[in-house]
Write a protein that holds these residues in place. Structure first.
Motif, PDB file in Angstrom:
ATOM      1  N   GLU A  89       5.211  -1.588  -0.866  1.00  0.00           N
ATOM      2  CA  GLU A  89       4.818  -2.823  -0.995  1.00  0.00           C
ATOM      3  C   GLU A  89       5.928  -3.983  -0.500  1.00  0.00           C
ATOM      4  N   ASP A 140       5.231  -6.347   2.411  1.00  0.00           N
ATOM      5  CA  ASP A 140       5.752  -7.792   2.482  1.00  0.00           C
ATOM      6  C   ASP A 140       6.513  -8.176   3.808  1.00  0.00           C
ATOM      7  N   ALA A 194       2.627  -8.216  -5.223  1.00  0.00           N
ATOM      8  CA  ALA A 194       2.591  -6.768  -4.782  1.00  0.00           C
ATOM      9  C   ALA A 194       1.230  -6.277  -5.405  1.00  0.00           C
TER      10      ALA A 194
END
Lengths: 170, 337, 745
Positions: C367, C371, C440
């Protein structure tokens, strides 16, 4: 340096009578000085509501109220408290009833495993009596000596704030 | 923990006499560090002399000076009206240490005598010169994130973990002690020791001497003060770096300033040169920054704690700015918002 | 009159009163007569052999009853397999006091048994071993060259190996418009439940024992004790109604159980062994892990390539594995994907599952890399995830049994105020603080195991339901009572759930978020059997209105059976018991999940975590000031206890990302901060505004209840959301957990 004693020091003559008023009851025990207040409560008096989480003053689970102040029973020798008045979780409310904080803890689901709970509640009683915390941030700071591994922190602080702000748990 | 005898003392003279009559005996007051050490078997005693009953008033005034009873608890001291009003720096520093429960037990005298929290000191199975002189220092090449950057020696890089003492250092307190040879007064700066080649000695207290009180000079810096504590969580942790600032301003310039650092050495750290530099200067970020450079000029980092040098500089600047507005302080001596 | 179902109600914990009054007894608290106290002595070296010990000298101290070491322990089960347990990884289980060999620092080498706790503790400090030391390796980073594939074993059933490689990740990365890479480092962590591990063994005579143990599996411990000590299973009873936290540490029988039972059997006395806090660092941990990711996307943000590699630590004697790298292709469909998972065996104790094992490790890497990719593509992180939303589980090419992750994004973002986020790092400020928002995704597989439950309808019409399962603080007692009550339409006051006792019907260990699914389903099966029995009895009555009625045609309400279409036709359960000759009615059922049916779908709980951090720009101090976790986990049995589970996971997330770590010194091969003063878990002052949303999710496949587990999901998505928020606040991507504030200076 650790000077190892050659004689295993175990002289029974050093046991003495320790008088404690615990939850309103006078108790008289014959104890050796190396017995902590925590072990005295748990092993000698079967007051196991006071918990042992670290035994080194690092978690707050053993918090009791001694002569009106919240203290850690794991870092106190029972003999040092001869003549003192001790309140444990078992003695914070009249029998059959719950203390407002106990009710608030149930209502707010302020515990999961329940092991830190007696220490949290005794500590909160002491904290409210001290009267030094006004804001939530101050309550959190002054309750930070009580760890909760389940992560019930939010609910614990909410329960305490409700009682502090005069929630209707009486 | 080994088995030991236990004596209660009602007076200073009696306590000193009792301890002098026994080898391997210790005074016990709050016990918050002593019992911890006993449980870890880092200390063996043949007896303990309980000095808790000696206490009378926790804080008293005498000839303009203020005396902290050595046997009073940290909490009684921090919340005493005289301390809250005249020495708020001391109050804030005490309240930044340990937890509420521990402060209800730990005494003022005991605070000065707490041992280092170096991991290797606490682990009896690793070499440590403080615990076992001559065995070596595991921390110098070990995990030293929480250890010293100032005043270290090749034998020891332990720090003294107190918050209260950082304020006492800034306030130029005096430690009053009584031993078999009588009473003695030790200026705070001469109380704790640098490790040099005797790291086993934390301080200059002589065997069987008992701390009886801590004397504060009249000047409490109640208008401009701040205590800032930086650590790995917001509360209930020892300082990586802490700063006590006591300041007196006159016409927007610094008339007098004291800056003491905690968490960086085996004693609260003050640098006269930096305090002199700031005298008669404007209380600006630039000037505090220059002073911070002076304070840290001899700092030496180790593998995991070099960050403390830069952190300490920034903490000094922030804390001196916070001292200009003491109301900006947050619970737990956290950085201002 | 219709009765509101109890499932879905925010019932307060039924054991609450006992816990807030201190009356709940934990394993080391049973007041047993003539109790002896055991204290464990641990190895002070990391590897080698014990040459000699001074036990004879220490034994002379008055009050010392016995000192057990490898030299004088009783002869025990011979084969490794007999030391195995339900959660044993492939390999050879650790056997306490087996041989003089030392396999890890802190290995138990002796048990001192004494008349008092203080004396046992004192004697333990005097007992010394002389060792012959050997070279050891405990440092994962320094031994990456030893990485190898894990041995397959039974555990693979719950911990599948990485999915097969797809396409060609190298070619795809070269062609990608955006590429994000990361190296992620996670250190060792220890569970550190607040209750110390303890066992009180009551010697009942003739090789019979009653054991109060801190465990997540009463039957697991019963079988272990029976096998190891050669006792009949019926002579071993393990009781564990209150467990002061465990978080995985109690999934396997721990050495205090072995030592306490051994001493009790040998001495024919009652023996309690309680570990101290430093010993809590000597029997299993979350392993340190090194991960690498390389993800690529096209110019529109569509992912084209996923590469995720993890290397974890294990012991030399067992291959402990986690599911670390399987999640990315499950969440993000990609034509090219490659996942690798390897182990480095070191001179440490075998790791053991710790809350959200593997998931909270792997999702951090995944995650945070996602990102980064979204940031490079200048696409909002939620939008980026929606572009790559998996309606099917492409990693194994199956549909999901249900997946309301999209609703988590939408409802979570709204509650959090995500639209106020400025994607430019260092662009949001508040006084001295930089402010950052991060989010997330979290995912956790919904598992189910076989379990048995017994239902008894007493002559008073009370329903008693029994299972050997424990309640480690998750609310098991309360939710099982709710499930059972609804089965017969009874109020909670008429239902008792009896649990935490190996005498009760079989339940597996409590972990992996599968307890509600597993035990709850067994209770439903037992409940249905009970309803059938009751209906049958009703139908046998003279002039029964229920003749010919199927179970579907009747309702169970408040102690009555009624015809669904004519509620006035009723008969009370009490009358049915009378008709049953006044005897209690019992059913006992085994629920075996239909694996063939279940395997047609991927089954998982999902979450979206949203975090606001404040970072002091000058000093680096980090605070998670606000967080929202939106969870899709099917039916929520009890929103109050479920919320607490998620809040707990969120606090653990803060701890994992910013606080806790076990510090090793590899010169000595040992952990250095074996205490709660230096092993930093969050304090109250660290926890600010946390909020939880449960989104609606219907699932008719996952289990009878439609309920997915929630013990882990709160801890999977939020740690990377914190790291992503710190990036948004500071522009720094710190991939090593915990993120110490000095890294932001």
């Amino acid at each position: 340096m650790l000077t190892e004693t050659t004689k295993p020091i175990s002289h029974a003559k050093n046991a003495s009578t320790v008088s404690l008023k615990i939850n309103g009851e006078d108790k008289s025990l014959v104890l050796k000085p190396w017995v902590t207040l925590l072990d005295c409560l748990r092993e000698n008096l079967d007051l196991t509501g006071t918990k042992k989480g670290c035994d080194h003053g690092q978690c707050g689970a053993c918090t009791v109220i001694c002569d009106g102040k919240r203290i850690l029973s794991c870092l106190t020798l029972a003999v040092m408290k001869d003549g003192s008045e001790i309140t444990t979780i078992e003695g914070i409310a009249p029998s059959g009833d719950l203390h407002p904080l106990q009710k608030a803890f149930i209502e707010h689901d302020a515990f999961q495993c329940g092991y830190c709970t007696p220490g949290q509640i005794c500590s909160a009683i002491g904290m409210l009596a001290e009267g030094k915390a006004n804001t939530e941030a101050e309550v959190k700071e002054l309750m930070s000596g009580n760890l909760c591994r389940c992560g019930a922190n939010t609910n614990i602080i909410n329960a305490i704030m409700e009682v502090k702000n005069g929630g209707n748990y009486e | 923990m080994n088995d030991f005898d236990f004596y209660k003392s009602e007076s200073i003279a009696d306590a000193v006499e009792k301890i002098s009559n026994h080898t391997d005996s210790r005074f016990i007051a709050g016990g918050t560090n002593l019992i911890d050490l006993l449980k870890y078997n880092l200390l063996r005693v043949s007896s303990l002399v309980d000095v808790n009953s000696i206490k009378n008033q926790s804080v008293t005034e005498k000839d303009g000076l203020v005396l902290l009873n050595a046997f009073a608890t940290n909490a009684e001291t921090a919340y005493h009206p005289i301390i809250e009003q005249r020495y708020p720096l001391l109050s804030k520093a005490i309240l930044a240490g340990a937890s509420a429960q521990i402060r209800n037990m730990a005494t003022n005298g005991g605070n000065l005598l707490q041992r280092t929290r170096c991991y290797y000191f606490y682990d009896a199975n690793t070499p440590c010169n403080k615990r076992e002189p001559g065995s070596g220092c595991s921390a110098i090449n070990g995990y030293n994130r929480n250890l010293a950057i100032l005043g270290t020696s090749e034998h020891c890089i332990a720090i003294f973990p107190s918050d209260m003492c950082v304020a006492l250092s800034a306030l130029n307190a005096t430690v009053c002690v009584t031993g078999s040879e009588g009473e003695r007064r030790i200026p705070f700066s001469a109380f704790h020791r640098l490790p040099d080649d005797t790291p086993e000695l934390d301080n200059n207290l002589l065997p069987n001497e008992l701390i009886t009180s801590i004397e504060l000079p009249a000047k409490g810096f109640e208008k401009n003060y701040s205590y800032l504590k930086l650590r790995d969580r917001n509360s209930y942790a020892f300082a990586l770096v802490s700063v006590a600032t006591a300041m007196e301003l006159e016409n927007d310039t610094i008339k007098e300033i004291r800056i003491a650092l905690g968490g960086v050495a085996s004693k609260p750290w003050r640098v006269q040169e930096a305090e002199d530099f700031l005298q008669e200067k404007a209380p600006t970020r630039e000037n505090f920054s220059l002073a911070a450079e002076i304070i840290l000029q001899d700092a030496k980092g180790f593998e995991f704690n070099t960050f403390k040098i830069e952190l300490a500089k920034r903490a000094i600047i922030r804390n001196c700015l916070m001292a200009l507005n003491p109301s900006s302080q947050l619970p737990g001596a956290q950085p201002s918002a | 009159m219709s009765i509101k179902p109890l499932i879905g109600q925010p019932i307060s914990r039924l054991e609450g009163h006992l816990k807030v009054t201190g009356a709940a007894k934990y394993a080391g608290e049973y007041n047993v007569s003539d109790l002896l106290y055991g204290y464990v002595v641990n190895s002070t070296i990391t590897k080698g052999k014990i040459i000699s010990m001074n036990s004879d000298e220490i034994k002379k101290i008055p009050g010392i009853i016995e000192i057990f070491t490898h030299e004088n322990r009783p002869s025990l089960a011979w084969f490794d397999m007999q030391y195995s347990d339900m959660d044993a990884p492939p390999g050879s289980p650790f056997r306490p006091l087996h041989k003089p060999e030392i396999k890890y620092n802190g290995q138990p080498i002796a048990l001192i048994v004494a008349e008092t706790f203080e004396l046992a503790r004192y004697a333990a400090s005097l007992l010394k071993a002389v060792y012959k030391e050997e070279k050891f390796s405990t440092h994962l980073q320094a031994n990456l060259s030893k990485a190898r594939k894990p041995q397959p074993g039974l555990a693979t059933m719950l911990k599948p190996p990485p999915p097969k490689e797809k396409g060609n990740v190298d070619l795809a990365i070269n062609a990608a418009a955006f590429t994000a890479k990361g190296d992620f480092t996670h250190g060792t962590e220890h569970h550190n439940p607040l209750e110390l591990f303890a066992t009180t063994t009551v010697y009942e005579g003739k090789g019979k024992v009653t054991i109060y143990d801190k465990t997540q599996g009463t039957i697991n411990c019963q079988l272990y004790v029976g096998n190891v000590f050669g006792l009949h299973f019926k002579d071993v009873r393990v009781i564990s109604p209150y467990v002061g936290g465990a978080f995985g540490a109690g999934l396997r029988p721990q050495y205090q159980l072995f030592l306490s039972v051994m001493a009790a059997l040998e001495l024919k006395r009652n023996v309690r062994v309680t570990l101290d806090r430093s010993q809590m660092f000597t029997f299993g941990h979350r392993p340190p892990t090194i991960q690498k990711t390389t993800f690529g996307s096209d110019v529109n943000g569509k992912i084209t390539s996923l590469y995720h590699e993890a290397i974890g630590e294990t012991s030399l004697h067992e291959d402990y594995t986690e599911t670390v790298v399987n999640w990315a292709p499950m969440l993000y469909p990609s034509p090219n994907s490659k996942m690798e998972y390897n182990l480095v065996p070191l001179d440490v104790f075998t790791p053991i599952d710790m809350r959200a094992p593997g998931g909270c490790t792997g999702l951090h890497a995944i995650e945070s890399t996602i990102d980064d990719l979204a940031h490079q593509a200048k696409i909002d992180p939620i939008k980026f995830r929606l572009i790559n939303y998996a309606d099917r589980d492409e990693s194994v090419n199956r549909p999901y049994s249900s997946k309301e992750l999209r609703a988590c994004f939408i409802q979570g973002a709204e509650k959090f105020g995500w639209e106020n986020r400025n994607p430019e790092p260092r662009s949001m400020r508040r006084g001295n603080k930089l402010v950052g928002y991060g989010m997330a995704t979290g995912v956790w597989e919904s598992m189910i195991l076989p379990a048995r439950a017994e239902a008894i309808l007493t002559t008073e019409g009370r329903l008693i339901v029994k299972s050997a399962v424990t309640d480690i603080g998750t609310g098991t007692l309360t939710v099982m009572s709710q499930i059972a009550a609804d089965e017969l339409g009874l109020p909670l006051s008429m239902v008792s759930f009896e649990y935490g006792d190996s005498k009760m019907p079989f339940a597996p260990i409590q972990g992996g978020s599968f307890t509600v699914s597993t035990v709850g389903s067994a209770i439903k099966v037992a409940g249905e059997a009970m309803r059938k029995k009751l209906l049958k009895i009703a139908q046998r009555l003279p002039n029964s209105a229920f003749k010919g009625a199927e179970l579907d045609n009747v309702v169970f309400q408040n102690g009555f059976i009624r015809l669904r279409l004519n509620l006035s036709k009723e008969i009370s359960i009490k009358d049915l018991i009378l008709a049953n000759g006044g005897k209690p009615i019992k059913t006992k059922n085994f629920n075996v999940p239909n694996l063939l049916k279940l395997k047609k779908h991927s089954r998982a709980a999902h979450s979206a975590a949203f975090v606001e951090v404040e970072v002091d720009e000058e000093l680096g101090i980090i605070n998670v000031t606000r967080a929202v976790t939106a969870v899709a986990a099917g039916k929520i049995i009890n929103p109050k206890t479920a919320r607490s589970q998620i809040l707990g996971g969120m606090v653990w997330s803060i701890s994992k990302a910013l606080r806790e770590e076990t510090i090793s010194d590899h010169q000595f091969g040992k952990y250095m901060n074996q205490n709660l003063g230096e092993y930093h878990i969050p304090v109250h002052a660290d926890i600010h505004d946390l909020d939880v949303i449960f989104v609606e999710e219907k699932d008719e496949i996952v289990n009878e209840l439609g309920s997915k587990g929630i013990g882990e999901i709160g801890l999977v998505g939020m740690p990377p959301a914190i790291a992503n928020a710190i990036f948004n606040a500071t522009g720094k991507r710190i991939n090593e957990f915990p993120i110490h504030f000095d890294k932001l200076l």
